[in-house]
Motif scaffolding. Structure first.
Motif, PDB file in Angstrom:
ATOM      1  N   ASN A  19       0.399  13.171   5.107  1.00  6.98           N
ATOM      2  CA  ASN A  19      -0.903  12.671   5.144  1.00  6.98           C
ATOM      3  C   ASN A  19      -0.614  11.221   5.490  1.00  6.98           C
ATOM      4  O   ASN A  19       0.377  10.434   4.980  1.00  6.98           O
ATOM      5  N   VAL A  20      -1.296  10.632   6.410  1.00  9.83           N
ATOM      6  CA  VAL A  20      -1.011   9.399   7.005  1.00  9.83           C
ATOM      7  C   VAL A  20      -2.335   8.442   6.665  1.00  9.83           C
ATOM      8  O   VAL A  20      -3.269   8.876   7.050  1.00  9.83           O
ATOM      9  N   ALA A  21      -2.197   7.130   5.935  1.00 12.50           N
ATOM     10  CA  ALA A  21      -2.991   6.206   5.753  1.00 12.50           C
ATOM     11  C   ALA A  21      -2.547   5.424   7.109  1.00 12.50           C
ATOM     12  O   ALA A  21      -1.493   5.103   7.429  1.00 12.50           O
ATOM     13  N   THR A  22      -3.461   4.573   7.502  1.00 10.64           N
ATOM     14  CA  THR A  22      -3.355   3.615   8.547  1.00 10.64           C
ATOM     15  C   THR A  22      -4.057   2.152   8.098  1.00 10.64           C
ATOM     16  O   THR A  22      -4.815   2.201   7.425  1.00 10.64           O
ATOM     17  N   THR A  23      -3.238   1.254   8.731  1.00  4.77           N
ATOM     18  CA  THR A  23      -3.979  -0.060   8.684  1.00  4.77           C
ATOM     19  C   THR A  23      -3.723  -0.921   9.995  1.00  4.77           C
ATOM     20  O   THR A  23      -2.647  -0.663  10.711  1.00  4.77           O
ATOM     21  N   VAL A  24      -4.546  -1.369  10.690  1.00  2.00           N
ATOM     22  CA  VAL A  24      -4.496  -2.198  12.019  1.00  2.00           C
ATOM     23  C   VAL A  24      -4.808  -3.795  11.434  1.00  2.00           C
ATOM     24  O   VAL A  24      -5.856  -3.973  11.136  1.00  2.00           O
ATOM     25  N   VAL A  25      -3.700  -4.435  11.307  1.00  4.78           N
ATOM     26  CA  VAL A  25      -3.626  -5.596  10.710  1.00  4.78           C
ATOM     27  C   VAL A  25      -4.837  -6.527  11.558  1.00  4.78           C
ATOM     28  O   VAL A  25      -5.560  -7.216  10.734  1.00  4.78           O
ATOM     29  N   ASN A  26      -4.969  -6.712  12.561  1.00  9.12           N
ATOM     30  CA  ASN A  26      -5.764  -7.362  13.531  1.00  9.12           C
ATOM     31  C   ASN A  26      -7.150  -6.920  13.421  1.00  9.12           C
ATOM     32  O   ASN A  26      -8.105  -8.210  13.382  1.00  9.12           O
ATOM     33  N   GLN A  27      -7.523  -5.749  12.507  1.00 12.32           N
ATOM     34  CA  GLN A  27      -9.037  -5.625  12.407  1.00 12.32           C
ATOM     35  C   GLN A  27      -9.403  -6.026  11.016  1.00 12.32           C
ATOM     36  O   GLN A  27     -10.267  -5.830  10.501  1.00 12.32           O
ATOM     37  N   GLY A  28      -8.355  -6.593  10.269  1.00 13.70           N
ATOM     38  CA  GLY A  28      -8.516  -7.264   8.744  1.00 13.70           C
ATOM     39  C   GLY A  28      -8.081  -6.087   7.862  1.00 13.70           C
ATOM     40  O   GLY A  28      -8.093  -4.705   8.174  1.00 13.70           O
ATOM     41  N   PHE A  29      -8.438  -6.465   6.592  1.00 12.87           N
ATOM     42  CA  PHE A  29      -7.684  -5.506   5.551  1.00 12.87           C
ATOM     43  C   PHE A  29      -8.130  -6.076   4.132  1.00 12.87           C
ATOM     44  O   PHE A  29      -8.683  -7.102   4.060  1.00 12.87           O
ATOM     45  N   GLU A  30      -8.068  -4.949   3.134  1.00 14.40           N
ATOM     46  CA  GLU A  30      -8.463  -5.583   1.980  1.00 14.40           C
ATOM     47  C   GLU A  30      -7.143  -5.341   0.909  1.00 14.40           C
ATOM     48  O   GLU A  30      -6.642  -4.646   0.904  1.00 14.40           O
ATOM     49  N   VAL A  31      -6.699  -6.471   0.510  1.00 16.05           N
ATOM     50  CA  VAL A  31      -5.412  -6.795  -0.097  1.00 16.05           C
ATOM     51  C   VAL A  31      -5.197  -5.527  -1.250  1.00 16.05           C
ATOM     52  O   VAL A  31      -4.009  -4.970  -1.055  1.00 16.05           O
ATOM     53  N   GLU A  32      -6.120  -5.516  -2.145  1.00 13.53           N
ATOM     54  CA  GLU A  32      -5.722  -4.520  -3.184  1.00 13.53           C
ATOM     55  C   GLU A  32      -5.771  -3.026  -2.565  1.00 13.53           C
ATOM     56  O   GLU A  32      -4.929  -2.383  -2.922  1.00 13.53           O
ATOM     57  N   GLU A  33      -6.477  -2.740  -1.635  1.00 14.64           N
ATOM     58  CA  GLU A  33      -6.248  -1.381  -0.955  1.00 14.64           C
ATOM     59  C   GLU A  33      -5.170  -1.110  -0.187  1.00 14.64           C
ATOM     60  O   GLU A  33      -4.480  -0.092  -0.307  1.00 14.64           O
ATOM     61  N   GLU A  34      -4.596  -2.185   0.467  1.00 17.27           N
ATOM     62  CA  GLU A  34      -3.425  -2.232   1.075  1.00 17.27           C
ATOM     63  C   GLU A  34      -2.128  -2.124  -0.140  1.00 17.27           C
ATOM     64  O   GLU A  34      -1.182  -1.256   0.103  1.00 17.27           O
ATOM     65  N   ARG A  35      -2.295  -2.792  -1.252  1.00 20.05           N
ATOM     66  CA  ARG A  35      -1.312  -2.245  -2.199  1.00 20.05           C
ATOM     67  C   ARG A  35      -1.167  -1.187  -2.714  1.00 20.05           C
ATOM     68  O   ARG A  35      -0.210  -0.592  -3.028  1.00 20.05           O
ATOM     69  N   GLU A  36      -2.457  -0.431  -2.800  1.00 22.41           N
ATOM     70  CA  GLU A  36      -2.451   0.920  -3.227  1.00 22.41           C
ATOM     71  C   GLU A  36      -1.897   1.848  -2.253  1.00 22.41           C
ATOM     72  O   GLU A  36      -1.262   2.917  -2.519  1.00 22.41           O
ATOM     73  N   LYS A  37      -2.183   1.684  -0.894  1.00 20.35           N
ATOM     74  CA  LYS A  37      -1.621   2.203   0.139  1.00 20.35           C
ATOM     75  C   LYS A  37      -0.184   2.228   0.183  1.00 20.35           C
ATOM     76  O   LYS A  37       0.555   3.373   0.142  1.00 20.35           O
ATOM     77  N   TYR A  38       0.539   1.189  -0.100  1.00 27.96           N
ATOM     78  CA  TYR A  38       1.976   0.971  -0.346  1.00 27.96           C
ATOM     79  C   TYR A  38       2.419   1.747  -1.606  1.00 27.96           C
ATOM     80  O   TYR A  38       3.533   2.819  -1.467  1.00 27.96           O
ATOM     81  N   LEU A  39       1.770   1.697  -2.594  1.00 27.87           N
ATOM     82  CA  LEU A  39       2.268   2.488  -3.998  1.00 27.87           C
ATOM     83  C   LEU A  39       2.089   3.667  -3.712  1.00 27.87           C
ATOM     84  O   LEU A  39       2.716   4.605  -4.343  1.00 27.87           O
ATOM     85  N   SER A  40       1.390   4.439  -2.990  1.00 28.79           N
ATOM     86  CA  SER A  40       0.986   5.763  -2.874  1.00 28.79           C
ATOM     87  C   SER A  40       1.908   6.450  -1.589  1.00 28.79           C
ATOM     88  O   SER A  40       2.076   7.757  -1.611  1.00 28.79           O
ATOM     89  N   ALA A  41       2.373   5.427  -0.808  1.00 30.33           N
ATOM     90  CA  ALA A  41       3.209   5.927   0.411  1.00 30.33           C
ATOM     91  C   ALA A  41       4.703   6.360  -0.095  1.00 30.33           C
ATOM     92  O   ALA A  41       5.456   5.564  -0.954  1.00 30.33           O
ATOM     93  N   ASP A  42       5.171   7.520   0.504  1.00 34.89           N
ATOM     94  CA  ASP A  42       6.650   7.762   0.307  1.00 34.89           C
ATOM     95  C   ASP A  42       7.433   6.818   1.496  1.00 34.89           C
ATOM     96  O   ASP A  42       8.493   6.521   1.430  1.00 34.89           O
TER      97      ASP A  42
END
Length: 183
Positions: free
Chosen positions: A37-60
């Motif tokens: 299961n792949v979540a993605t982020t493209v930094v140059n398109q912007g991001f929501e900080v709390e959402e990114e933290r959740e992505k990290y915590l969910s990722a193996d």
């Protein structure tokens, strides 16, 4: 099914539009989505900080695709880390400096694109004074050690301005992923 967070750290400039990094990012995504299961982020398109933290915590596994600008990460990518990585979430005070990581058991991989030719690395008379690619990426590896993440073998392509070989890079990164992600 294991979770992967795939991040494209490219920063857009008129002279550096990120086509190679986007191609590599897409190739990695396509390869991984078969088994993860792949979540993605493209930094140059912007991001929501709390959402990114959740992505990290969910990722193996966290995989970064980034160019190296002036021997380091693009400014927006460095800023991403400054905003997202939070004390008490990713690390805490440890018994000794750098020993309070809270992401134990998680892995990371860095995939980079360089203008520098590969032969300039790891040779005494090369531009990098004998330093390997991994040596030059040391500060990024330290950041992950601080969070207690396990390093997977990095991937890099070189000399992209003089000898661009996109099809070869895509093939090579797919092979690298198969090897690096074997358990």
């Amino acid at each position: 099914m294991k979770q992967v967070l795939l991040i494209n750290g490219h920063q857009w400039y008129a002279h550096s539009q990120g086509k190679l990094n986007q191609t590599m990012f897409e190739a990695i995504h396509k390869q991984l989505e078969k088994e993860y299961n792949v979540a993605t982020t493209v930094v140059n398109q912007g991001f929501e900080v709390e959402e990114e933290r959740e992505k990290y915590l969910s990722a193996d596994i966290v995989i970064y695709q980034t160019p190296i600008f002036w021997f380091s990460l693009p400014g927006k990518f460095k800023s991403y880390f400054d905003q997202v990585l939070k004390r008490g979430v990713f690390y805490a005070k440890g018994e000794r400096y750098g020993r309070g990581g809270l992401l134990t058991g998680k892995k990371y991989m860095i995939s980079t694109t360089w203008g520098a030719p590969l032969e300039e690395f790891g040779t005494k008379d090369g531009f990098f004074n004998g330093k390997t690619v991994e040596d030059v990426l040391f500060p990024i590896h330290c950041m992950h050690r601080y969070m207690d993440m396990e390093q997977l073998e990095s991937f890099s392509v070189h000399n992209i301005f003089k000898d661009l070989q996109v099809d070869k890079y895509v093939k090579d990164v797919k092979q690298h992923l198969k090897k690096a992600l074997k358990e």
